[in-house]
Scaffold this motif. Structure first.
Motif, PDB file in Angstrom:
ATOM      1  N   VAL A   5      61.336  19.379  66.797  1.00 35.56           N
ATOM      2  CA  VAL A   5      60.865  18.149  66.288  1.00 35.56           C
ATOM      3  C   VAL A   5      61.281  18.167  65.032  1.00 35.56           C
ATOM      4  CG1 VAL A   5      59.435  16.324  66.148  1.00 35.56           C
ATOM      5  CG2 VAL A   5      59.333  17.910  68.151  1.00 35.56           C
ATOM      6  N   ALA A   6      62.174  17.151  64.601  1.00 35.51           N
ATOM      7  CA  ALA A   6      62.487  16.870  63.019  1.00 35.51           C
ATOM      8  C   ALA A   6      61.639  15.316  62.593  1.00 35.51           C
ATOM      9  CB  ALA A   6      63.897  16.732  62.884  1.00 35.51           C
ATOM     10  N   VAL A   7      61.614  15.376  61.148  1.00 33.76           N
ATOM     11  CA  VAL A   7      61.236  14.268  60.295  1.00 33.76           C
ATOM     12  C   VAL A   7      62.526  13.706  60.103  1.00 33.76           C
ATOM     13  CG1 VAL A   7      59.947  13.108  58.512  1.00 33.76           C
ATOM     14  CG2 VAL A   7      59.154  15.026  59.701  1.00 33.76           C
ATOM     15  N   VAL A   8      62.892  12.527  60.362  1.00 34.67           N
ATOM     16  CA  VAL A   8      64.057  11.889  60.153  1.00 34.67           C
ATOM     17  C   VAL A   8      64.141  10.836  59.095  1.00 34.67           C
ATOM     18  CG1 VAL A   8      64.965  12.458  62.173  1.00 34.67           C
ATOM     19  CG2 VAL A   8      64.216  10.310  61.958  1.00 34.67           C
ATOM     20  N   ALA A   9      63.030  10.128  58.707  1.00 37.78           N
ATOM     21  CA  ALA A   9      62.738   9.100  57.731  1.00 37.78           C
ATOM     22  C   ALA A   9      61.600   8.928  57.382  1.00 37.78           C
ATOM     23  CB  ALA A   9      63.336   7.710  58.476  1.00 37.78           C
ATOM     24  N   GLY A  10      61.365   8.137  56.235  1.00 36.69           N
ATOM     25  CA  GLY A  10      60.126   7.840  55.774  1.00 36.69           C
ATOM     26  C   GLY A  10      59.776   6.790  55.001  1.00 36.69           C
ATOM     27  N   GLY A  11      58.593   5.979  54.981  1.00 42.88           N
ATOM     28  CA  GLY A  11      58.573   4.853  54.017  1.00 42.88           C
ATOM     29  C   GLY A  11      57.084   5.085  53.555  1.00 42.88           C
ATOM     30  N   HIS A  12      56.973   4.311  52.250  1.00 39.28           N
ATOM     31  CA  HIS A  12      55.543   4.510  51.589  1.00 39.28           C
ATOM     32  C   HIS A  12      55.226   3.161  50.812  1.00 39.28           C
ATOM     33  CE1 HIS A  12      52.685   6.602  49.070  1.00 39.28           C
ATOM     34  NE2 HIS A  12      53.004   7.825  49.832  1.00 39.28           N
ATOM     35  N   ILE A 235      60.187  20.424  61.592  1.00 45.81           N
ATOM     36  CA  ILE A 235      58.738  21.063  61.693  1.00 45.81           C
ATOM     37  C   ILE A 235      58.906  22.383  62.251  1.00 45.81           C
ATOM     38  CG2 ILE A 235      56.337  20.841  63.116  1.00 45.81           C
ATOM     39  CD1 ILE A 235      56.846  17.757  63.111  1.00 45.81           C
ATOM     40  N   LYS A 236      58.636  23.352  61.322  1.00 44.81           N
ATOM     41  CA  LYS A 236      58.777  24.876  61.397  1.00 44.81           C
ATOM     42  C   LYS A 236      57.533  25.557  61.817  1.00 44.81           C
ATOM     43  CE  LYS A 236      61.215  28.610  60.444  1.00 44.81           C
ATOM     44  NZ  LYS A 236      62.535  28.877  61.234  1.00 44.81           N
ATOM     45  N   GLY A 237      56.360  24.847  61.381  1.00 45.85           N
ATOM     46  CA  GLY A 237      55.124  25.730  61.824  1.00 45.85           C
ATOM     47  C   GLY A 237      53.906  24.488  61.819  1.00 45.85           C
ATOM     48  N   ILE A 238      53.077  24.508  62.583  1.00 45.39           N
ATOM     49  CA  ILE A 238      51.821  23.880  62.463  1.00 45.39           C
ATOM     50  C   ILE A 238      50.634  24.682  63.010  1.00 45.39           C
ATOM     51  CG2 ILE A 238      50.517  21.890  63.745  1.00 45.39           C
ATOM     52  CD1 ILE A 238      53.141  20.742  64.898  1.00 45.39           C
ATOM     53  N   GLY A 239      49.749  24.480  62.139  1.00 47.60           N
ATOM     54  CA  GLY A 239      48.396  25.326  62.262  1.00 47.60           C
ATOM     55  C   GLY A 239      47.311  24.364  62.336  1.00 47.60           C
ATOM     56  N   TYR A 366      61.463  25.341  52.051  1.00 48.48           N
ATOM     57  CA  TYR A 366      60.192  25.256  52.963  1.00 48.48           C
ATOM     58  C   TYR A 366      59.305  24.423  51.966  1.00 48.48           C
ATOM     59  CZ  TYR A 366      62.561  28.729  55.838  1.00 48.48           C
ATOM     60  OH  TYR A 366      63.647  29.746  56.369  1.00 48.48           O
ATOM     61  N   GLY A 367      58.738  23.550  52.731  1.00 43.36           N
ATOM     62  CA  GLY A 367      57.355  22.907  52.108  1.00 43.36           C
ATOM     63  C   GLY A 367      56.142  22.802  52.935  1.00 43.36           C
ATOM     64  N   LEU A 368      55.161  22.901  52.476  1.00 47.12           N
ATOM     65  CA  LEU A 368      53.773  23.147  53.184  1.00 47.12           C
ATOM     66  C   LEU A 368      52.753  21.787  52.866  1.00 47.12           C
ATOM     67  CD1 LEU A 368      51.510  26.107  53.740  1.00 47.12           C
ATOM     68  CD2 LEU A 368      50.661  24.089  52.659  1.00 47.12           C
ATOM     69  N   PHE A 382      51.042  21.907  57.946  1.00 46.00           N
ATOM     70  CA  PHE A 382      52.413  21.818  58.432  1.00 46.00           C
ATOM     71  C   PHE A 382      53.405  22.503  57.706  1.00 46.00           C
ATOM     72  CE2 PHE A 382      53.109  18.342  61.904  1.00 46.00           C
ATOM     73  CZ  PHE A 382      51.819  18.189  62.194  1.00 46.00           C
ATOM     74  N   ILE A 383      54.376  23.310  58.076  1.00 45.02           N
ATOM     75  CA  ILE A 383      55.366  23.813  57.258  1.00 45.02           C
ATOM     76  C   ILE A 383      56.772  23.160  57.692  1.00 45.02           C
ATOM     77  CG2 ILE A 383      56.631  26.166  56.695  1.00 45.02           C
ATOM     78  CD1 ILE A 383      53.926  27.690  57.221  1.00 45.02           C
ATOM     79  N   TYR A 384      57.492  22.519  56.881  1.00 50.60           N
ATOM     80  CA  TYR A 384      58.805  22.008  57.146  1.00 50.60           C
ATOM     81  C   TYR A 384      59.746  22.901  56.449  1.00 50.60           C
ATOM     82  CZ  TYR A 384      55.715  17.961  58.000  1.00 50.60           C
ATOM     83  OH  TYR A 384      54.781  17.106  58.531  1.00 50.60           O
ATOM     84  N   GLU A 385      60.956  22.630  57.157  1.00 46.04           N
ATOM     85  CA  GLU A 385      62.183  23.347  56.672  1.00 46.04           C
ATOM     86  C   GLU A 385      63.240  22.471  56.511  1.00 46.04           C
ATOM     87  OE1 GLU A 385      63.733  25.838  59.920  1.00 46.04           O
ATOM     88  OE2 GLU A 385      64.708  27.285  58.359  1.00 46.04           O
ATOM     89  N   ARG A 386      64.177  22.552  55.558  1.00 49.26           N
ATOM     90  CA  ARG A 386      65.046  21.727  55.359  1.00 49.26           C
ATOM     91  C   ARG A 386      66.295  21.836  56.368  1.00 49.26           C
ATOM     92  NH1 ARG A 386      67.416  22.594  49.657  1.00 49.26           N
ATOM     93  NH2 ARG A 386      68.775  24.027  50.591  1.00 49.26           N
ATOM     94  N   GLY A 387      66.837  20.901  56.720  1.00 47.68           N
ATOM     95  CA  GLY A 387      67.587  20.881  58.172  1.00 47.68           C
ATOM     96  C   GLY A 387      69.286  20.596  57.648  1.00 47.68           C
ATOM     97  N   PHE A 388      69.584  21.091  56.448  1.00 46.83           N
ATOM     98  CA  PHE A 388      70.942  20.413  55.969  1.00 46.83           C
ATOM     99  C   PHE A 388      71.014  21.164  54.521  1.00 46.83           C
ATOM    100  CE2 PHE A 388      69.036  18.081  52.524  1.00 46.83           C
ATOM    101  CZ  PHE A 388      67.742  17.748  52.899  1.00 46.83           C
TER     102      PHE A 388
END
Lengths: 388, 138
Positions: A5-12, A235-239, A366-368, A382-388
């Motif tokens: 599963v990937a995060v593809v967009a965000g808003g704030h 999403i690389k890791g979830i705990g 990698y961001g946590l 959550f540990i996220y991995e850059r996919g590009f």
């Protein structure tokens, strides 16, 4: 095998004392940039609403209201509540639904509106997340729980309060560079150290803000990601972890058991170690919470978190940049929005889209995200991995 | 606005009192603190639970007789929840008894800042004709 599963967009939304908006308008503000990127309502299968404290608004059935307001009235929705960890609990729920194949595309929205009541009333509502029978009657407010941890930490490790103030100085340094921040101003160490007491040993500058705001991200199943972006964040890791309800029942107050449990699970799933992480968004609801997070996440040994602070390793160009968006302290802490906002920040940093070069972290692979509910009863990492 | 009422153990007691908890409150009037003990596995709880956390069996109330404790941690609340705003500043302390059981209550007679490890003594305070609560003294 579960799907990735990937995060593809965000808003704030802008965080702050938002008397110009309520939950529905704040959510629209967070979803609009996503819509403008082309992720229109028809492309979304379902939504999760992260909305921690409906007592602030009195509005029940929040996810129905928000879905309807955003033109998603015919899409399935649900609301999640896990105190201040609601944002990542919502992401965890959405992740599970996508990984299992139930949905392909989900909008996860986090929101809180906290400033239409007085600070005393807001403190009252949040105190009710303590045990109503045995803790609440003694007036243990939300900062009081963390002050209990701080007193014990200070005593066990002989920690000077100035170290906590240095964390707040850093938060404000970065918040001042974040146009979305609630309190975007620099503070001096002296100001932070000598501020008015709130729950001693914690003072005003040790405490996060009571904030209105919203944030949103879109999660997509692996095989559909290319339709949405060529810059995904996986999403690389979830705990997830949990701790005792009453703070007196914790084996230690210098660490959050649920955070250590969550960190171990997240690192294992990601196949990574603390040293691999390039940036972290940690739950600094109070300065002491950020210090303890360094240790629970394995960035420092127990009792040694202060070295990260004193050596400024937590700045954007340091060994482990932490909360270079201002954190809960300066960016603000709208309870339900916080975990989503942290995720949004990692996406922006990975894409090189931090607002100013002076807070852009270099080359984030990698961001946590470390998101803690109440005083540690709920923790999601959550540990996220850059996919590009 | 939050409800304005005097806080007491088991806030909103009119809504939340059970026969088991009521017995705990009645014993407080006799200046007795009750712990609970699981009728099946014997695990003890302070404050008491009606159901055992380990095996979910019923617990029975038993008098808790330890009075001397050590300060495990504390907070001085300067800005409190609305319901206790008029009482600030107040000190909340977790005390640890020699048995390892802990209890959370106010310290009401401090003349100097508290210190982790300092001795505490469990005591009682009459709030009004019908209600008694427990507190720490230094």
């Amino acid at each position: 095998m579960a799907r990735r599963v990937a995060v593809v967009a965000g808003g704030h939304s802008k965080f702050g004392k938002r008397l110009d908006a309520t939950v529905r308008e704040l959510c629209a503000e967070a979803y609009k940039p996503i819509y403008d990127e082309g992720i229109t309502q028809d492309r979304i299968d379902a939504t999760v609403l992260s909305y921690a404290a409906s007592q602030f608004t009195g509005q029940g059935a929040g996810s129905a209201l928000i879905a309807d307001y955003l033109g998603l009235q015919n899409k399935p929705h649900l609301r999640v509540e896990s105190a201040c960890a609601t944002g990542t609990a919502s992401l965890r729920a959405a992740y599970g639904m996508i990984a299992s194949g139930l949905y392909d595309v989900m909008l996860v929205l986090g929101v809180e509106q906290m400033n239409r009541v007085s600070s005393a009333t807001a403190t009252e509502y949040m105190a009710r997340a303590g045990d109503m029978r045995w803790e609440y009657p003694f007036g243990i407010s939300f900062p009081a729980f963390y002050a209990l941890m701080a007193s014990r930490y200070i005593s066990e490790y002989n920690l000077p309060h100035e170290v906590l103030s240095m964390i707040s100085v850093k938060s404000h340094h970065y918040g001042a560079q974040n146009p979305k921040a609630h309190l975007p101003k620099e503070v001096s160490l002296e100001e932070a150290h000598n501020a008015v007491p709130i729950c001693r040993p914690l003072n005003l500058y040790d405490c996060s803000l009571i904030t209105d705001g919203a944030a949103a991200v879109v999660l997509v199943a692996e095989e559909r990601v290319k339709e949405f972006t060529d810059r995904p964040m996986w999403i690389k890791g979830i705990g997830a972890g949990a701790s005792q309800m009453m703070i007196q029942d914790r084996p230690s107050l210098t660490s959050i058991p649920g955070a250590k449990q969550a960190a171990k699970a997240a690192y294992e799933m990601a196949g990574l170690k603390p040293n691999d992480i390039n940036m972290a968004e940690v739950h600094d609801c109070f300065s002491i919470a950020e210090l303890i997070a360094y240790e629970d996440l394995g960035f420092a040994e127990p009792g040694k978190g202060r070295e990260i602070v004193e050596n400024k390793e937590n700045y954007h160009d340091g060994r482990i940049p932490v909360n270079c968006d201002g954190g809960l302290k300066s960016k603000g802490h709208p309870l339900g929005a916080t975990g989503i906002s942290m995720t949004y920040e990692i996406l922006k940093q990975m894409r090189g889209e931090a607002d100013k070069p002076s807070r852009q972290i270099k080359d984030v692979q990698y961001g946590l995200v470390h998101n803690v509910g109440q005083s540690g009863q709920f923790v999601n990492i959550f540990i996220y991995e850059r996919g590009f | 606005m939050a409800e304005q009422k005097e806080l007491y153990l088991g806030y909103a007691t009119d809504k939340a009192v059970t026969p088991f908890f009521d017995k705990f409150l009645r014993e407080l009037e006799n200046e007795k603190i009750m712990k609970s003990k699981c009728t099946s596995c014997g695990t003890e709880y302070l404050p008491p639970r009606q159901h055992c956390q380990k095996c979910l069996s019923e617990c029975e109330l038993e008098e808790f007789t330890e009075r001397e404790a050590k300060l495990y941690s504390y907070v001085i609340v300067d800005f409190g929840p609305e319901s206790l705003a008029s009482k600030t500043p107040y000190v909340v302390a977790i005390g640890e008894f020699p048995s390892g059981l802990r209890l959370t209550a106010h310290i009401t007679n401090l003349m100097a800042p508290p210190e982790v490890g300092m001795p505490l003594k469990l005591a009682f305070e009459k709030i009004d004709e019908k209600r008694v609560t427990y507190k720490w003294l230094v």
